[in-house]
Enzyme design. Structure first.
Site, PDB file in Angstrom:
ATOM      1  N   HIS A 468       2.438   9.786  36.715  1.00  0.00           N
ATOM      2  CA  HIS A 468       1.945   8.454  36.347  1.00  0.00           C
ATOM      3  C   HIS A 468       0.504   8.225  36.808  1.00  0.00           C
ATOM      4  O   HIS A 468      -0.122   7.233  36.432  1.00  0.00           O
ATOM      5  CB  HIS A 468       2.849   7.389  36.967  1.00  0.00           C
ATOM      6  N   ASP A 472      -0.010   7.164  31.362  1.00  0.00           N
ATOM      7  CA  ASP A 472       0.540   5.813  31.358  1.00  0.00           C
ATOM      8  C   ASP A 472       1.887   5.793  30.645  1.00  0.00           C
ATOM      9  O   ASP A 472       2.226   6.714  29.900  1.00  0.00           O
ATOM     10  CB  ASP A 472      -0.428   4.844  30.669  1.00  0.00           C
TER      11      ASP A 472
END
Length: 497
Positions: A468, A472
């Site tokens: 992450h 995204d």
């Protein structure tokens, strides 16, 4: 004829190294693959083997010099006689690398080349005992490194006269494993064969120049650092580890085992973890500690892929000589999705994001020794047949423990198929420094609502674990949806849609 010795490939994103130690000097005789020198990078220590047999010529890059990839290190005069030693015999350093014969009719069995950055191995199994007859190229023993298992063949026919490294012994890359006698003579077993330790020979070991500099800069004394180089030599990475250990709090230890009854203890079996299993455990835990890992899920209707496969599998096998499996469809679908969401095919290097304009696809494979991930290079440029052939060939080599380190390095994305073991749903762990891994699962018939009707369809859950820090949620979900779309309508792959 003169052969050049050049800096080998140092690994991804590594462009230079420091010459730490020369094991040979001009005029020394060298055998092919005998270790000439040791290089240090900011990531690993690399031993440079001799590309040819002959006599050591000029040393172009002295100890302490910084060199780039493919830089000239030295020259070797092939087939030349060794020059007379310049120093008295008493001052010369014994050459542990040279495979000196133990007798006129005997031949030493040495540790084979283990691969870049691998400096030691553990003797896991001897297939022959002292006194056994052996044929040339017959397997004598198996070594385990933290990457792969290596089988050691007999260099000649004869009788196994001596085993120098029994099972469980850790040996370096230049150690003697055994002796083969062509006459059948068997050597008496040595009373004791203690391996030299770094501490016992530290007085005579010259630490790497870069390590000396790092110790001086960090204000660390020699006795505070444990050397992992040859004969206990301190390397640059050892200093960094010592500094980090001194600066950090003691690492938490695993909770001790609870009390075990005598009856239960008698029915337990304690087995030391293999080097490969220890490395797998460390890498997976490092992955959890480093990446901001998150998993997103979806499901795919496998009806169209299964129909297409059933229609063409016989013709495919007849023309290409390999079965048409599901992995080529998933590989193609992932390649297609990676083009649209390139951050899933990227990696973090410091404060930079490195985008890869190619796909080196890692295909996770379970083996008797543990999980390995052979890499299919440039999968984005391969056909279905080429992908299936590559997967079959590397899968077989993985099961046989014959994958080289090069075949497991450089992957940009990984596919893991837990479905072959019956897994219905799981969250795969990232394979650093990659930023994405796709988990495939078991195909199971389930009732689905299709155009207002309940029908039975072969469904598979998909899982994408991603980093992450650079991927995204939108990109991760988009990637998985594109994989789903491509598999539910395989014609999209042909039209690049």
């Amino acid at each position: 004829m003169t052969t050049e010795v050049r800096v080998p490939t140092l690994g991804e994103s590594v462009t230079e190294a420091t010459v730490a130690t020369w094991f040979k000097k001009p005029g020394d005789a060298v055998a092919i693959d005998e270790m000439l020198c040791e290089l240090e990078t900011d990531k690993v220590t690399v031993e440079v083997p001799s590309p040819a047999a002959g006599t050591m010529g000029d040393i172009v890059a002295a100890e302490g010099e910084t060199v780039g990839v493919d830089a000239l290190l030295a020259t070797i005069a092939e087939g030349g006689e060794a020059a007379a030693p310049a120093a008295p015999a008493a001052e010369q350093k014994p050459q542990a690398d040279a495979p000196a014969p133990s007798g006129g009719d005997s031949l030493d069995v040495m540790v084979p080349t283990l691969g870049e950055s691998v400096t030691e191995a553990t003797v896991s199994t001897w297939f022959k005992a002292v006194g056994d007859s052996v044929a040339q190229d017959e397997m004598l023993c198996e070594l385990e490194t933290d990457k792969v298992s290596v089988e050691v063949p007999a260099p000649a026919a004869g009788v196994l006269a001596e085993i120098s490294a029994p099972e469980g012994t850790t040996v370096d890359a230049t150690a003697k494993l055994a002796v083969i006698s062509s006459s059948g003579a068997v050597a008496a077993a040595p009373a004791a064969a203690p391996a030299p330790t770094g501490s016992s020979s530290s007085k005579d070991v010259e630490d790497a120049p870069s390590a000396k500099k790092a110790m001086a800069e960090a204000g660390v004394s020699r006795d505070q650092v444990t050397g992992t180089g040859r004969d206990g030599r301190v390397m640059k990475d050892d200093v960094a580890k010592a500094v980090a250990a001194a600066a950090s709090a003691p690492a938490p230890v695993a909770a001790p085992r609870g009390p075990v009854s005598a009856d239960d203890a008698s029915r337990e079996e304690r087995v030391k973890m293999t080097r490969l299993r220890q490395t797998i455990a460390k890498r997976l835990k490092d992955s959890q500690n480093t990446a901001a890992m998150l998993t997103t899920y979806n499901e795919v209707d496998m009806t169209e892929v299964m129909a297409l496969r059933n229609e063409y599998k016989d013709l495919f096998l007849k023309k290409h000589g390999v079965k048409l499996g599901f992995m080529s469809f998933f590989t193609k679908a992932c390649v297609h999705a990676l083009k649209e969401v390139p951050e899933v095919n990227a990696e973090i290097d410091g404060t930079d994001v490195v985008y890869k304009n190619f796909v080196h696809m890692g295909i996770a494979a379970g083996t008797p020794s543990g999980l390995v991930v052979p890499v299919i290079r440039d999968a984005d440029a391969m056909s279905f047949a080429a992908i299936e052939k590559a997967i079959a060939e590397k899968g077989a080599r993985a099961r046989d423990g014959k994958l080289s380190m090069a075949e497991m390095q450089g992957g940009t994305f990984t596919i893991s198929n837990g479905g072959v073991y019956g897994s219905l749903m799981s969250s795969p762990i990232l394979n650093p420094p990659q930023s994405g891994i796709l988990g495939m699962h078991k195909i199971q018939d389930r009732p689905m609502a299709i155009k207002g009707q309940v029908v039975i369809r072969p469904m598979m859950y998909l899982a994408l674990s991603y980093d992450h820090r650079i991927v995204d949620g939108k990109g991760a979900v988009t990637f998985l949806v594109r994989v789903k779309e491509a598999l539910e309508d395989p014609r999209r792959l042909l039209m690049d849609l």
